[in-house]
Motif scaffolding. Structure first.
Motif, mmCIF file in Angstrom:
data_model
loop_
_atom_site.group_PDB
_atom_site.id
_atom_site.type_symbol
_atom_site.label_atom_id
_atom_site.label_comp_id
_atom_site.label_asym_id
_atom_site.label_seq_id
_atom_site.Cartn_x
_atom_site.Cartn_y
_atom_site.Cartn_z
ATOM 1 N N TYR A 1 29.147 36.089 101.319
ATOM 2 C CA TYR A 1 28.426 36.031 100.034
ATOM 3 C C TYR A 1 29.271 35.267 99.029
ATOM 4 C CZ TYR A 1 26.333 37.534 95.620
ATOM 5 O OH TYR A 1 25.748 37.552 94.386
ATOM 6 N N ILE A 2 28.641 34.335 98.298
ATOM 7 C CA ILE A 2 29.326 33.598 97.238
ATOM 8 C C ILE A 2 28.431 33.559 96.005
ATOM 9 C CG2 ILE A 2 30.268 31.390 96.467
ATOM 10 C CD1 ILE A 2 31.086 30.775 99.239
ATOM 11 N N ASN A 3 29.005 33.940 94.877
ATOM 12 C CA ASN A 3 28.330 33.871 93.591
ATOM 13 C C ASN A 3 29.076 32.869 92.725
ATOM 14 O OD1 ASN A 3 27.871 34.534 90.703
ATOM 15 N ND2 ASN A 3 26.575 36.160 91.522
ATOM 16 N N LEU A 4 28.375 31.826 92.254
ATOM 17 C CA LEU A 4 28.982 30.794 91.408
ATOM 18 C C LEU A 4 28.374 30.873 90.021
ATOM 19 C CD1 LEU A 4 30.664 28.218 90.901
ATOM 20 C CD2 LEU A 4 28.734 26.903 91.826
ATOM 21 N N TYR A 5 29.225 31.022 89.010
ATOM 22 C CA TYR A 5 28.775 31.086 87.619
ATOM 23 C C TYR A 5 29.450 29.962 86.840
ATOM 24 C CZ TYR A 5 28.261 32.628 82.788
ATOM 25 O OH TYR A 5 27.976 32.674 81.455
ATOM 26 N N VAL A 6 28.648 29.156 86.129
ATOM 27 C CA VAL A 6 29.170 28.052 85.315
ATOM 28 C C VAL A 6 28.619 28.212 83.909
ATOM 29 C CG1 VAL A 6 29.374 25.553 85.074
ATOM 30 C CG2 VAL A 6 29.157 26.561 87.354
ATOM 31 N N ASP A 7 29.519 28.351 82.924
ATOM 32 C CA ASP A 7 29.014 28.557 81.562
ATOM 33 C C ASP A 7 28.792 27.224 80.841
ATOM 34 O OD1 ASP A 7 31.438 27.673 80.523
ATOM 35 O OD2 ASP A 7 31.959 29.553 79.555
ATOM 36 N N GLU A 8 28.230 27.308 79.650
ATOM 37 C CA GLU A 8 27.902 26.121 78.862
ATOM 38 C C GLU A 8 29.170 25.338 78.529
ATOM 39 O OE1 GLU A 8 25.486 24.970 74.747
ATOM 40 O OE2 GLU A 8 25.818 27.052 75.312
ATOM 41 N N GLY A 9 29.141 24.038 78.772
ATOM 42 C CA GLY A 9 30.287 23.180 78.475
ATOM 43 C C GLY A 9 31.231 23.001 79.639
ATOM 44 N N SER A 10 31.070 23.789 80.697
ATOM 45 C CA SER A 10 31.903 23.644 81.890
ATOM 46 C C SER A 10 31.183 22.791 82.926
ATOM 47 C CB SER A 10 32.245 25.016 82.461
ATOM 48 O OG SER A 10 33.033 25.758 81.550
ATOM 49 N N PHE A 11 31.942 22.297 83.913
ATOM 50 C CA PHE A 11 31.380 21.292 84.823
ATOM 51 C C PHE A 11 31.904 21.539 86.228
ATOM 52 C CE2 PHE A 11 31.306 17.013 86.751
ATOM 53 C CZ PHE A 11 29.971 16.699 86.564
ATOM 54 N N VAL A 12 30.991 21.447 87.208
ATOM 55 C CA VAL A 12 31.349 21.543 88.623
ATOM 56 C C VAL A 12 30.902 20.268 89.323
ATOM 57 C CG1 VAL A 12 30.908 22.738 90.798
ATOM 58 C CG2 VAL A 12 31.283 24.057 88.712
ATOM 59 N N SER A 13 31.842 19.594 89.997
ATOM 60 C CA SER A 13 31.538 18.396 90.764
ATOM 61 C C SER A 13 31.774 18.697 92.233
ATOM 62 C CB SER A 13 32.426 17.228 90.303
ATOM 63 O OG SER A 13 32.192 16.083 91.110
ATOM 64 N N LEU A 14 30.711 18.760 93.021
ATOM 65 C CA LEU A 14 30.818 19.089 94.440
ATOM 66 C C LEU A 14 31.048 17.810 95.239
ATOM 67 C CD1 LEU A 14 27.936 21.708 94.668
ATOM 68 C CD2 LEU A 14 30.398 22.138 94.495
ATOM 69 N N THR A 15 32.130 17.768 95.993
ATOM 70 C CA THR A 15 32.542 16.562 96.704
ATOM 71 C C THR A 15 32.138 16.565 98.171
ATOM 72 O OG1 THR A 15 34.696 17.558 97.151
ATOM 73 C CG2 THR A 15 34.488 16.227 95.158
ATOM 74 N N GLY A 16 31.483 17.629 98.631
ATOM 75 C CA GLY A 16 31.036 17.718 100.014
ATOM 76 C C GLY A 16 29.984 18.789 100.150
ATOM 77 N N ASN A 17 29.476 18.993 101.371
ATOM 78 C CA ASN A 17 28.493 20.041 101.606
ATOM 79 C C ASN A 17 29.027 21.368 101.097
ATOM 80 O OD1 ASN A 17 26.784 18.233 102.850
ATOM 81 N ND2 ASN A 17 27.487 18.724 104.921
ATOM 82 N N SER A 18 28.193 22.084 100.349
ATOM 83 C CA SER A 18 28.602 23.345 99.747
ATOM 84 C C SER A 18 27.473 24.365 99.880
ATOM 85 C CB SER A 18 28.963 23.151 98.269
ATOM 86 O OG SER A 18 30.061 22.260 98.127
ATOM 87 N N TYR A 19 27.865 25.606 100.114
ATOM 88 C CA TYR A 19 26.876 26.659 100.322
ATOM 89 C C TYR A 19 27.247 27.870 99.476
ATOM 90 C CZ TYR A 19 25.763 23.852 104.450
ATOM 91 O OH TYR A 19 25.418 22.812 105.288
ATOM 92 N N VAL A 20 26.319 28.265 98.597
ATOM 93 C CA VAL A 20 26.522 29.467 97.793
ATOM 94 C C VAL A 20 25.294 30.355 97.933
ATOM 95 C CG1 VAL A 20 28.010 28.278 96.152
ATOM 96 C CG2 VAL A 20 25.562 28.468 95.686
ATOM 97 N N THR A 21 25.503 31.636 97.724
ATOM 98 C CA THR A 21 24.394 32.587 97.834
ATOM 99 C C THR A 21 23.599 32.657 96.537
ATOM 100 O OG1 THR A 21 25.827 33.879 99.304
ATOM 101 C CG2 THR A 21 23.805 34.931 98.528
ATOM 102 N N GLU A 22 24.303 32.721 95.406
ATOM 103 C CA GLU A 22 23.650 32.784 94.093
ATOM 104 C C GLU A 22 24.381 31.886 93.120
ATOM 105 O OE1 GLU A 22 22.047 36.607 92.648
ATOM 106 O OE2 GLU A 22 23.199 37.506 94.290
ATOM 107 N N TYR A 23 23.604 31.264 92.241
ATOM 108 C CA TYR A 23 24.167 30.351 91.249
ATOM 109 C C TYR A 23 23.593 30.693 89.881
ATOM 110 C CZ TYR A 23 24.672 26.041 88.539
ATOM 111 O OH TYR A 23 24.942 25.132 87.558
ATOM 112 N N TYR A 24 24.515 30.830 88.890
ATOM 113 C CA TYR A 24 24.093 31.104 87.523
ATOM 114 C C TYR A 24 24.722 30.066 86.603
ATOM 115 C CZ TYR A 24 22.807 35.708 89.335
ATOM 116 O OH TYR A 24 22.247 36.720 90.060
ATOM 117 N N SER A 25 23.935 29.603 85.600
ATOM 118 C CA SER A 25 24.455 28.613 84.670
ATOM 119 C C SER A 25 23.806 28.804 83.317
ATOM 120 C CB SER A 25 24.179 27.195 85.186
ATOM 121 O OG SER A 25 24.628 26.231 84.257
ATOM 122 N N LYS A 26 24.632 28.642 82.266
ATOM 123 C CA LYS A 26 24.092 28.636 80.895
ATOM 124 C C LYS A 26 23.845 27.191 80.482
ATOM 125 C CE LYS A 26 26.041 32.870 78.951
ATOM 126 N NZ LYS A 26 26.890 33.420 77.873
#
Length: 290
Positions: free
Chosen positions: A265-290
């Motif tokens: 299980y993977i939970n990824l949370y990204v808040d306002e003003g933050s940045f995620v750059s995925l450089t390859g295949n990525s798998y998450v169970t839940e994703y939250y973003s403001k």
């Protein structure tokens, strides 16, 4: 233990300043505390040149260093070694190790580093085993090759975190990196977790690696908090792991997450003003973003 030491303190308070202490024999520790003794050293050079010779060793008790130059050259000679009843703090100092199997820190007890320049040319930066907390703060700059001693390179990494001691006092190891920079010069993971429950907290720091963390044999929850950081490196996880990743405070994360799709299980949370750059295949169970 520690009898072959330049300074051996058993249950007393020792202060050293404006000094140079060197050992040149196998198994010769520079400064050693046991029986809850304490050593405070400042404005000094502490060095060892042979194998199995830490510069600082706190079997039990406390060692504090400030404005020091700390060096080891031999194999299996960490700059600082800490037993599970020991504690070491060091600030405004330079720490260097050159030997194979000679990390900057090999610890089962608590470690505080503040404003440190550290370089392990032939080893991991840190090995922590059953440790309650590793704290690296305030303009510390840590670089290592990440070389381990295992023939299969299974222990090669920047910081190896394990719990083979089965320390009942430690349910979670807290890794706190604040206002600092970590770099590994090889392709090995910056952090390797082997059977330990870990809570990572990165704040206003720069972490540069090809693989940020590799997590193995962990059946409990792992947290990675990145607050106002620049973090580079993939996150590799086995099928037992429950992982929560928080990218906050205008932070940036660059890398792949769970590229082999193994994690439980993977939970990824990204808040306002933050940045995620995925450089390859990525798998998450839940994703939250403001």
């Amino acid at each position: 233990y520690c009898i072959n030491s330049a300074v051996l303190n058993s249950g007393h308070d020792v202060k050293i300043s404006d000094s140079s202490i060197t050992t040149n024999a196998d198994g010769a520790i520079a400064l050693c505390t046991r029986k809850d003794g304490s050593i405070t050293v400042s404005q000094s050079t502490i060095s060892t040149t042979d194998s199995n010779s830490p510069a600082f060793h706190s079997y039990s008790g406390y060692i504090s260093g400030e404005n020091c130059t700390i060096k080891t050259k031999g194999q299996n000679s960490p700059a600082m070694s800490v037993g599970k009843n020991g504690q070491i703090s060091c600030r405004k100092s330079q720490i260097t190790t050159n030997g194979k199997g000679s990390p900057l820190i090999d610890a089962k007890g608590t470690v505080f580093l503040n404003n440190i320049i550290g370089y392990a040319s032939n080893s991991q930066a840190f090995i922590v085993d059953g440790l309650e907390s590793l704290n690296i703060e305030t303009n510390s700059n840590i670089t290592c090759s990440g070389k381990g001693i295992a023939e299969d390179s299974s222990d090669s990494c920047g910081i190896l975190i394990k719990n083979t001691t089965k320390n009942d006092r430690v349910e979670t190891t807290f890794i706190n990196i604040k206002d600092s920079r970590l770099e590994i010069t090889s392709d090995a993971p910056m952090f390797k977790v082997d059977g330990a429950t870990v809570d990572f907290s990165f704040s206003k720091s720069n972490i540069d690696s090809k693989i940020l963390v590799e997590i193995n044999k962990v059946s409990s929850k792992t947290n990675i908090f990145m607050r106002g950081c620049e973090v580079k490196g993939d996150i590799l996880i086995d099928d037992n792991t429950e992982l929560y990743i928080f990218v906050q405070g205008n932070g940036n994360f660059t890398g792949a997450i769970n590229p082999e799709n193994k994690a439980g299980y993977i939970n990824l949370y990204v808040d306002e003003g933050s940045f995620v750059s995925l450089t390859g295949n990525s798998y998450v169970t839940e994703y939250y973003s403001k």
